[in-house]
Design a protein around this motif. Structure first.
Motif, PDB file in Angstrom:
ATOM      1  N   VAL A 249       0.840  -1.206   0.000  1.00 34.69           N
ATOM      2  CA  VAL A 249       0.000   0.000   0.000  1.00 34.69           C
ATOM      3  C   VAL A 249       0.873   1.254   0.000  1.00 34.69           C
ATOM      4  CG1 VAL A 249      -1.694   1.317   1.317  1.00 34.69           C
ATOM      5  CG2 VAL A 249      -1.924  -1.166   1.130  1.00 34.69           C
ATOM      6  N   LYS A 250       1.939   1.261   0.794  1.00 34.88           N
ATOM      7  CA  LYS A 250       2.829   2.423   0.865  1.00 34.88           C
ATOM      8  C   LYS A 250       3.507   2.670  -0.472  1.00 34.88           C
ATOM      9  CE  LYS A 250       3.814   1.893   5.817  1.00 34.88           C
ATOM     10  NZ  LYS A 250       4.875   1.608   6.826  1.00 34.88           N
ATOM     11  N   LEU A 251       3.984   1.603  -1.113  1.00 33.40           N
ATOM     12  CA  LEU A 251       4.660   1.779  -2.401  1.00 33.40           C
ATOM     13  C   LEU A 251       3.687   2.260  -3.471  1.00 33.40           C
ATOM     14  CD1 LEU A 251       7.161   1.543  -4.167  1.00 33.40           C
ATOM     15  CD2 LEU A 251       6.538  -0.855  -4.606  1.00 33.40           C
ATOM     16  N   ARG A 252       2.499   1.709  -3.498  1.00 34.77           N
ATOM     17  CA  ARG A 252       1.514   2.139  -4.486  1.00 34.77           C
ATOM     18  C   ARG A 252       1.177   3.617  -4.317  1.00 34.77           C
ATOM     19  NH1 ARG A 252      -4.197  -0.424  -3.733  1.00 34.77           N
ATOM     20  NH2 ARG A 252      -4.098   1.102  -2.052  1.00 34.77           N
ATOM     21  N   ASN A 253       1.002   4.059  -3.089  1.00 36.20           N
ATOM     22  CA  ASN A 253       0.695   5.466  -2.844  1.00 36.20           C
ATOM     23  C   ASN A 253       1.870   6.364  -3.214  1.00 36.20           C
ATOM     24  OD1 ASN A 253      -1.825   4.719  -1.893  1.00 36.20           O
ATOM     25  ND2 ASN A 253      -1.206   4.743   0.262  1.00 36.20           N
ATOM     26  N   PHE A 254       3.086   5.899  -2.924  1.00 36.28           N
ATOM     27  CA  PHE A 254       4.274   6.686  -3.272  1.00 36.28           C
ATOM     28  C   PHE A 254       4.381   6.859  -4.785  1.00 36.28           C
ATOM     29  CE2 PHE A 254       8.691   6.824  -4.655  1.00 36.28           C
ATOM     30  CZ  PHE A 254       9.175   7.914  -3.948  1.00 36.28           C
ATOM     31  N   ILE A 255       4.167   5.788  -5.527  1.00 39.53           N
ATOM     32  CA  ILE A 255       4.282   5.862  -6.985  1.00 39.53           C
ATOM     33  C   ILE A 255       3.201   6.771  -7.572  1.00 39.53           C
ATOM     34  CG2 ILE A 255       4.101   4.517  -9.126  1.00 39.53           C
ATOM     35  CD1 ILE A 255       5.347   2.158  -7.597  1.00 39.53           C
ATOM     36  N   LYS A 256       1.980   6.664  -7.059  1.00 37.11           N
ATOM     37  CA  LYS A 256       0.910   7.521  -7.561  1.00 37.11           C
ATOM     38  C   LYS A 256       1.214   8.998  -7.337  1.00 37.11           C
ATOM     39  CE  LYS A 256      -3.027   4.351  -7.314  1.00 37.11           C
ATOM     40  NZ  LYS A 256      -4.366   4.103  -6.703  1.00 37.11           N
ATOM     41  N   GLU A 257       1.887   9.285  -6.229  1.00 40.43           N
ATOM     42  CA  GLU A 257       2.174  10.675  -5.899  1.00 40.43           C
ATOM     43  C   GLU A 257       3.409  11.208  -6.616  1.00 40.43           C
ATOM     44  OE1 GLU A 257       3.216  13.388  -1.940  1.00 40.43           O
ATOM     45  OE2 GLU A 257       2.383  11.366  -1.711  1.00 40.43           O
ATOM     46  N   ASN A 258       4.435  10.357  -6.761  1.00 37.54           N
ATOM     47  CA  ASN A 258       5.711  10.845  -7.276  1.00 37.54           C
ATOM     48  C   ASN A 258       6.002  10.437  -8.719  1.00 37.54           C
ATOM     49  OD1 ASN A 258       7.270  11.987  -4.707  1.00 37.54           O
ATOM     50  ND2 ASN A 258       6.156  10.154  -4.067  1.00 37.54           N
ATOM     51  N   GLU A 259       5.408   9.343  -9.175  1.00 38.70           N
ATOM     52  CA  GLU A 259       5.589   8.901 -10.563  1.00 38.70           C
ATOM     53  C   GLU A 259       4.216   8.574 -11.150  1.00 38.70           C
ATOM     54  OE1 GLU A 259       8.365   8.617 -12.445  1.00 38.70           O
ATOM     55  OE2 GLU A 259       9.640   9.422 -10.866  1.00 38.70           O
ATOM     56  N   PRO A 260       3.359   9.578 -11.308  1.00 36.06           N
ATOM     57  CA  PRO A 260       1.966   9.318 -11.730  1.00 36.06           C
ATOM     58  C   PRO A 260       1.843   8.682 -13.114  1.00 36.06           C
ATOM     59  CG  PRO A 260       2.461  11.661 -11.823  1.00 36.06           C
ATOM     60  CD  PRO A 260       3.623  11.013 -11.122  1.00 36.06           C
ATOM     61  N   GLU A 261       2.858   8.810 -13.948  1.00 35.15           N
ATOM     62  CA  GLU A 261       2.787   8.232 -15.289  1.00 35.15           C
ATOM     63  C   GLU A 261       3.271   6.786 -15.330  1.00 35.15           C
ATOM     64  OE1 GLU A 261       4.823  10.744 -18.009  1.00 35.15           O
ATOM     65  OE2 GLU A 261       3.454  12.432 -17.747  1.00 35.15           O
ATOM     66  N   ALA A 262       3.757   6.274 -14.220  1.00 36.59           N
ATOM     67  CA  ALA A 262       4.220   4.885 -14.178  1.00 36.59           C
ATOM     68  C   ALA A 262       3.048   3.920 -14.285  1.00 36.59           C
ATOM     69  CB  ALA A 262       4.989   4.636 -12.883  1.00 36.59           C
ATOM     70  N   PHE A 263       3.306   2.776 -14.884  1.00 40.17           N
ATOM     71  CA  PHE A 263       2.296   1.727 -15.017  1.00 40.17           C
ATOM     72  C   PHE A 263       2.607   0.652 -13.979  1.00 40.17           C
ATOM     73  CE2 PHE A 263       0.992  -2.403 -16.753  1.00 40.17           C
ATOM     74  CZ  PHE A 263      -0.366  -2.187 -16.894  1.00 40.17           C
ATOM     75  N   ILE A 264       1.627   0.322 -13.148  1.00 40.96           N
ATOM     76  CA  ILE A 264       1.841  -0.647 -12.063  1.00 40.96           C
ATOM     77  C   ILE A 264       1.014  -1.898 -12.317  1.00 40.96           C
ATOM     78  CG2 ILE A 264       1.813  -1.020  -9.568  1.00 40.96           C
ATOM     79  CD1 ILE A 264       1.617   1.996  -9.197  1.00 40.96           C
ATOM     80  N   LEU A 265       1.666  -3.040 -12.274  1.00 41.63           N
ATOM     81  CA  LEU A 265       0.973  -4.331 -12.345  1.00 41.63           C
ATOM     82  C   LEU A 265       1.249  -5.064 -11.047  1.00 41.63           C
ATOM     83  CD1 LEU A 265      -0.633  -6.442 -13.972  1.00 41.63           C
ATOM     84  CD2 LEU A 265       1.543  -7.313 -14.834  1.00 41.63           C
ATOM     85  N   ILE A 266       0.190  -5.368 -10.278  1.00 40.51           N
ATOM     86  CA  ILE A 266       0.331  -6.013  -8.973  1.00 40.51           C
ATOM     87  C   ILE A 266      -0.353  -7.380  -9.011  1.00 40.51           C
ATOM     88  CG2 ILE A 266      -0.072  -5.811  -6.496  1.00 40.51           C
ATOM     89  CD1 ILE A 266      -0.404  -2.807  -6.879  1.00 40.51           C
ATOM     90  N   SER A 267       0.363  -8.398  -8.570  1.00 38.34           N
ATOM     91  CA  SER A 267      -0.218  -9.742  -8.508  1.00 38.34           C
ATOM     92  C   SER A 267       0.124 -10.371  -7.164  1.00 38.34           C
ATOM     93  CB  SER A 267       0.304 -10.617  -9.654  1.00 38.34           C
ATOM     94  OG  SER A 267       1.719 -10.687  -9.625  1.00 38.34           O
ATOM     95  N   ASN A 268      -0.574 -11.445  -6.837  1.00 40.35           N
ATOM     96  CA  ASN A 268      -0.335 -12.146  -5.576  1.00 40.35           C
ATOM     97  C   ASN A 268       0.781 -13.169  -5.742  1.00 40.35           C
ATOM     98  OD1 ASN A 268      -2.380 -10.809  -4.166  1.00 40.35           O
ATOM     99  ND2 ASN A 268      -3.928 -12.270  -4.842  1.00 40.35           N
ATOM    100  N   THR A 269       1.589 -13.298  -4.704  1.00 42.47           N
ATOM    101  CA  THR A 269       2.597 -14.344  -4.675  1.00 42.47           C
ATOM    102  C   THR A 269       2.540 -15.002  -3.307  1.00 42.47           C
ATOM    103  OG1 THR A 269       4.948 -14.848  -5.031  1.00 42.47           O
ATOM    104  CG2 THR A 269       4.442 -12.802  -3.873  1.00 42.47           C
ATOM    105  N   SER A 270       2.930 -16.256  -3.211  1.00 43.86           N
ATOM    106  CA  SER A 270       2.683 -17.005  -1.988  1.00 43.86           C
ATOM    107  C   SER A 270       3.659 -16.694  -0.881  1.00 43.86           C
ATOM    108  CB  SER A 270       2.715 -18.510  -2.281  1.00 43.86           C
ATOM    109  OG  SER A 270       3.984 -18.881  -2.796  1.00 43.86           O
TER     110      SER A 270
END
Length: 280
Positions: A249-270
């Protein structure tokens, strides 16, 4: 010391959760699925001894057998959990004697009879321990034979559950079969949930701020690869990392605020192994 105390707390809390689920919901409703406690329900019906006392005596005998056959290094954590579970069940019988179930809703009580012991077992398995009982028999068989232990334990559970249909009634037996079918699934689900992490693929123009945030704020590592946009042809960078859920959650919020043009793909890992992962 802090890690040892945390480990001890998890061993104790998960074992007591199991004891509550078994005593208040499994024993009270005569559900016979599951190893020693399932057999204890059948023994209690004969009037020879209570379910809690049978569990205590049987687990103590299995522990002694385990120490004799498996040696002095025989799983101390398993011994502690087995003793605590047995003592807790016997104590609950004397402190909170129950002559009937807590409610008149057997399906609701079945849910708790499955969920609480499954949660406790999952925590124990996840930290490399168990509550003893049939697990000790499995360790002994594994040492001296190539017998399919998992199948043998499953057959034993099924036979105990079938016996419950005759000792009690078909309705109780069917509830027990339902509990037997769901229990393993719930344990696996809990374990997977404990180890669930988030795997990030971040496509960006400037990976340095993201990597700095990862290493200095979240104390994680990452792998950075150079790439190229298929449509634009521009140089890009891909940052690979795996985080637990709060960190994600912290990393996603940081990227949205500081690198808004970045593309994020998040998946689950065990699971994440170690403090982070590095490119090779």
């Amino acid at each position: 010391m802090k890690d040892k105390l945390k480990h001890f707390f998890l061993l104790t809390a998960s074992t007591l959760i199991m004891a509550v689920g078994v005593y208040f919901f499994k024993f009270a409703n005569n559900f016979t699925f599951g190893g020693i406690t399932g057999l204890a329900v059948l023994i209690a019906k004969t009037g020879i001894m209570s379910a809690g006392d049978f569990t205590f005596i049987t687990n103590m005998l299995l522990l002694v057998l385990g120490f004799i056959i498996l040696g002095s290094k025989f799983a101390a954590k398993t011994a502690y959990c087995s003793i605590l579970l047995s003592v807790a069940l016997s104590a609950l019988e004397r402190i909170f004697p129950m002559s009937h179930p807590l409610t008149d809703q057997p399906m609701l009580e079945l849910c708790f009879a499955i969920a609480l012991p499954s949660l406790g077992s999952a925590v124990l398995f996840n930290i490399g321990s168990s509550s003893g009982g049939t697990d000790i028999i499995a360790m002994i068989l594994k040492k001296y034979s190539s017998f399919d232990i998992g199948r043998a334990l499953l057959v034993t559970d099924i036979l105990i559950t079938i016996a419950g249909c005759f000792v009690f009634d078909i309705e109780t037996g069917l509830y027990s079969f339902l509990g037997l079918a769901i229990r393993s699934f719930m344990i696996d689900t809990f374990i997977e949930s404990f180890n669930l992490s988030k795997y990030f693929n971040v496509v960006c123009d400037h990976p340095e701020p993201i990597c700095d945030f990862l290493t200095h704020e979240l104390h994680r590592s990452a792998t950075v690869c150079q790439a190229q946009g298929a449509f634009s042809g521009k140089d890009k960078y891909i940052v690979f990392t795996a985080l637990n859920r709060p960190q994600a959650v912290k990393l996603r919020n940081f990227i949205k605020e500081n690198e808004p043009e970045a593309f994020i793909l998040i998946s689950n890992t065990s699971e994440i192994i170690g403090k982070g992962f590095h490119s090779v």
